[in-house]
Design an enzyme around this catalytic site. Structure first.
Site, PDB file in Angstrom:
ATOM      1  N   TYR A  43      -0.003  -4.247  11.597  1.00 41.89           N
ATOM      2  CA  TYR A  43      -0.145  -2.842  11.189  1.00 41.89           C
ATOM      3  C   TYR A  43       0.545  -1.911  12.177  1.00 41.89           C
ATOM      4  CZ  TYR A  43      -3.115  -3.910   7.252  1.00 41.89           C
ATOM      5  OH  TYR A  43      -3.565  -4.366   6.040  1.00 41.89           O
ATOM      6  N   ASN A 101     -10.493  -3.180   1.724  1.00 40.69           N
ATOM      7  CA  ASN A 101     -10.052  -3.220   0.331  1.00 40.69           C
ATOM      8  C   ASN A 101     -11.253  -2.991  -0.579  1.00 40.69           C
ATOM      9  OD1 ASN A 101      -7.290  -3.722   0.617  1.00 40.69           O
ATOM     10  ND2 ASN A 101      -7.526  -5.931   0.579  1.00 40.69           N
ATOM     11  N   HIS A 131       0.833  -1.230   0.000  1.00 41.70           N
ATOM     12  CA  HIS A 131       0.000   0.000   0.000  1.00 41.70           C
ATOM     13  C   HIS A 131       0.861   1.271   0.000  1.00 41.70           C
ATOM     14  CE1 HIS A 131      -3.802  -2.183   0.628  1.00 41.70           C
ATOM     15  NE2 HIS A 131      -3.083  -2.997   1.372  1.00 41.70           N
TER      16      HIS A 131
END
Ligand code: NDP
Length: 503
Positions: free
Chosen positions: A355, A145, A72
Site C-alpha cells: 500500500y 472490505n 480500488h
C-alpha cells in the site's frame, strides 16, 4: 474543513481563489485581466510562446490526472467520527479506545475493486471499506472490505488473480474464461466466490453493507497480554442488496449511484453509521481452532467466537473537494498505533509493503503531508526523513537531519507485549495447497442463504449468467467447483448455464 486541514501547514494559510471577490491570477499569482485572450501575431496569426497564461493553464490541464489506483480505483469518501461505546481496554490499550464516549475524527473511503475510475458502482465486486482514524498517537488505517474473506491466502497469487478479473491483454475486454479459469484452478477462492455471487456481491449502497477486517490482527492491553482479533463494522442501515438484473440496469442508468447515495444522504443529514465489534482468540485458542487464524479465506464462526461491541462509526461530512480528499486519500494497513499490530497472515504481511509503495508511486514520497493523510498530532517529527519531491511543510527547517545528541528529543513510551509469538525455522518456499476443506465454510454459507428469500436461488442464477459466457470446458470445471460446495448448487448452475448457452 477536514480534520487534517487544522495542521499548521503553510498551505492552509493560502486561501487564494477559494472565496468570492478574489483576483484571478496565473499559477505564480500574477493577476490576469483577460483570461480568454491568447497572445498572437497580428489579428489572425500564430500564437506566442511567451503567453504564459495559456501555456500555464494547458500544461496544468495536461497533468490533472495522477496514476489511477490499480485496484480500488472507483471510490467515494466522507469524514466522520468514531465513538467508543463499550470498554475493551482488557483487549486493547490504544489511546483512542481508552474511555467510553471518547470520539476520534475519521475519514472513510468506499470503493469497488476491479473497475477503472469511471466504472459502474453496481459491479459485482468486493467493496473496499477503508477508514483513517486521526488518533492522538498518529493515524490508524483500518483497510477493510465488505466481505469477511478473500480469494487468496498466498500473496504471490495477487497480481495473477487481479489480472484475471480485469481486462484481457489483447482484446481489452473483461474475459470470463480467464476469470473462471483462475478461480476454479485455485479452490481456496471458493468461500469468497460464494459470497461475491450471492446478492451481497451487489450492495444497494455503500451505507447498506458491512465492513470486515478479514485479516486477523494482534491487539494487546497495557498489561502486555495480547489477543488475535477480527473486526466487524455492521451497518446500522441493515444489509440491502441489488439483484443481478437491478445491478445491470443501474450500470447503464446511473453508474455513479453509490457516490450519489452517500453524498446526498450526508448532505441531507441522514448520517450513515456502523456498530463496531471484535471477535477475539488467545494464542492457545488459536492453536485449537479447526482452521488457521492466518488463513484469509476463513471466518471465525460467531457461535464459537462471539461478537463484542466496542464502538460506533458515523459519517457526517462530505469532503469539500473530491480530488483533494478522496482521490488523494492514502490508506495503508502498516499505518497503525501502539497496541495494534499485524498478525503473521501472509496476505496482510504483503499489504504492509504494497500500500505505501503504491502511494509513493501515485502521490510521491511526501504523501503524508497531503492534508487528508496528515496526522492531526501536528507536524510529523522524524528528523532523518527529509526532502523529496513536493515537500511542503517546511521540511523541519534548520533542525539537524539526524538524531543529534545535543538536541532534546522525547520518546513516548508504551508497554510493549512481552509474551510475543515466537517464530523460528528455515527460510523456505511457502506452500499452502487447497484441500477439500476449502468448501466447508462456503457450504455453511449456502445453508445460511436458505434463510433468505431466493438466497440460494440467486447465488446459482448469478453464477450461471456470468459463466454462460465462458468456454464449455471452463463451464464444466465451474459446475464441479460449485458441486463441491453443494451438489444442488452445482446442478442448478449447470442447468441454467446450459439453457443460456446451449452446446
Ligand atoms: P452465523 O450462522 O452465526 O451467521 C450467519 C452470517 O452470515 C450472518 O451473521 C451474516 O453476517 C452472514 N450472511 C448472511 N447472508 C450473507 C451473504 N449473502 N453473504 C455473506 N454473508 C452473509 O454464521 P457463522 O459465523 O457460523 O458463519 C456462517 C457463514 O456466514 C460463514 O461461512 C460465512 O460465509 C458467513 N459469514 C460469517 C461471518 C463471520 O464472521 N462468522 C461474517 C460474514 C459472513 P453478518 O452478521 O456479518 O451480516
Amino acid at each position: 474543513m477536514s480534520p487534517a486541514s487544522t495542521n499548521p501547514s503553510p498551505l492552509n494559510t493560502n486561501t487564494q481563489g477559494t472565496e468570492g471577490g478574489k483576483i484571478f491570477t496565473n499559477s505564480n499569482g500574477c493577476p490576469i485581466p483577460e483570461p480568454f485572450a491568447t497572445q498572437r501575431v497580428g489579428k489572425f496569426g500564430p500564437l506566442l510562446l511567451q503567453d504564459f497564461n495559456l501555456i500555464d493553464s494547458l500544461a496544468h490541464f495536461d497533468r490533472e490526472r495522477i496514476p489511477e489506483r490499480v485496484v480500488h480505483a472507483k471510490g467515494s469518501g466522507a469524514f466522520g467520527e468514531f465513538e467508543v461505546t463499550d470498554d475493551i481496554t482488557d483487549v486493547c490499550g490504544a489511546s483512542f479506545l481508552d474511555t467510553i464516549g471518547k470520539k476520534t475524527k475519521v475519514f472513510t473511503r468506499f470503493s469497488t475493486v476491479g473497475g477503472e475510475s469511471g466504472s459502474a458502482d453496481s459491479a459485482r465486486d468486493p467493496r473496499g471499506f477503508a477508514t483513517k482514524f486521526y488518533t492522538e498517537d498518529g493515524n490508524l488505517d483500518l483497510v477493510y472490505n465488505n466481505t469477511p474473506v478473500f480469494f487468496i491466502r498466498d500473496p504471490s497469487k495477487f497480481p495473477h488473480f487481479i489480472h484475471t478479473q480485469k481486462r484481457n491483454p489483447q482484446t481489452h475486454l473483461k474475459d470470463p474464461n480467464m476469470f473462471w479459469d483462475y478461480l476454479v484452478s485455485n479452490p481456496e477462492s471458493a468461500h469468497q466466490v460464494a459470497i461475491l455471487f450471492s446478492d451481497r456481491g451487489t450492495p444497494a449502497s455503500y451505507r447498506e453493507m458491512n465492513g470486515y477486517s478479514g485479516h486477523t490482527y494482534k491487539w494487546s492491553n497495557k498489561q502486555g497480554e495480547w489477543h488475535y482479533v477480527q473486526v466487524h463494522f455492521i451497518s446500522d442501515q441493515g444489509n440491502k442488496t441489488l439483484t443481478n438484473e437491478e445491478a445491470g440496469e443501474l450500470a447503464g442508468s446511473n453508474p455513479d449511484f453509490a457516490q450519489e447515495d452517500l453524498f446526498q444522504n450526508i448532505e441531507d443529514g441522514n448520517f450513515p453509521s456502523w456498530t463496531c465489534y471484535i471477535q477475539t482468540m488467545t494464542q492457545e485458542e488459536a492453536k485449537k481452532a479447526p482452521f488457521s487464524v492466518f488463513d484469509l479465506t476463513k471466518v471465525w464462526p460467531h457461535s464459537d467466537y462471539p461478537m463484542r461491541k466496542f464502538g460506533k462509526l458515523t459519517l457526517n461530512k462530505n469532503p469539500a473537494n473530491y480530488f483533494a480528499d478522496v482521490e488523494q486519500a492514502a490508506f495503508a494497513p502498516s499505518h497503525t498505533v501502539p497496541y495494534m499490530e499485524p498478525s503473521a497472515d501472509p496476505v496482510l504481511q504483503s499489504r504492509l509493503f504494497s500500500y505505501n509503495d503504491t502511494h509513493r508511486h501515485r502521490l510521491g514520497t511526501n504523501y503524508t503531508q497531503i492534508p487528508v493523510n496528515c496526522p492531526i498530532t501536528g507536524k510529523v517529527f522524524n528528523p532523518h526523513m527529509r526532502d523529496g519531491a513536493m515537500n511542503v511543510d517546511g521540511n523541519l527547517g534548520a533542525f539537524p537531519n539526524y538524531l543529534d545528541s545535543t538536541k532534546e528529543i522525547n520518546f513516548k513510551e508504551f508497554s510493549l507485549q512481552e509474551d510475543q509469538e515466537v517464530w523460528e525455522g528455515a527460510a523456505c518456499p511457502f506452500h499452502w495447497k487447497a484441500t477439500e476443506s476449502e468448501f466447508e465454510q462456503p457450504r455453511r454459507l449456502y445453508e445460511v442463504l436458505a434463510k433468505y428469500p431466493n438466497g440460494q436461488k440467486n447465488l446459482g442464477h448469478n453464477v450461471a449468467t456470468h459463466v454462460s459466457a465462458a468456454r464449455p470446458d471452463i463451464q464444466d470445471r465451474v459446475f464441479e467447483y460449485f458441486s463441491k460446495i453443494h451438489p444442488d448448487l452445482g446442478a442448478a448452475i449447470k442447468k441454467e448455464t446450459l439453457k443460456l448457452s446451449p452446446r
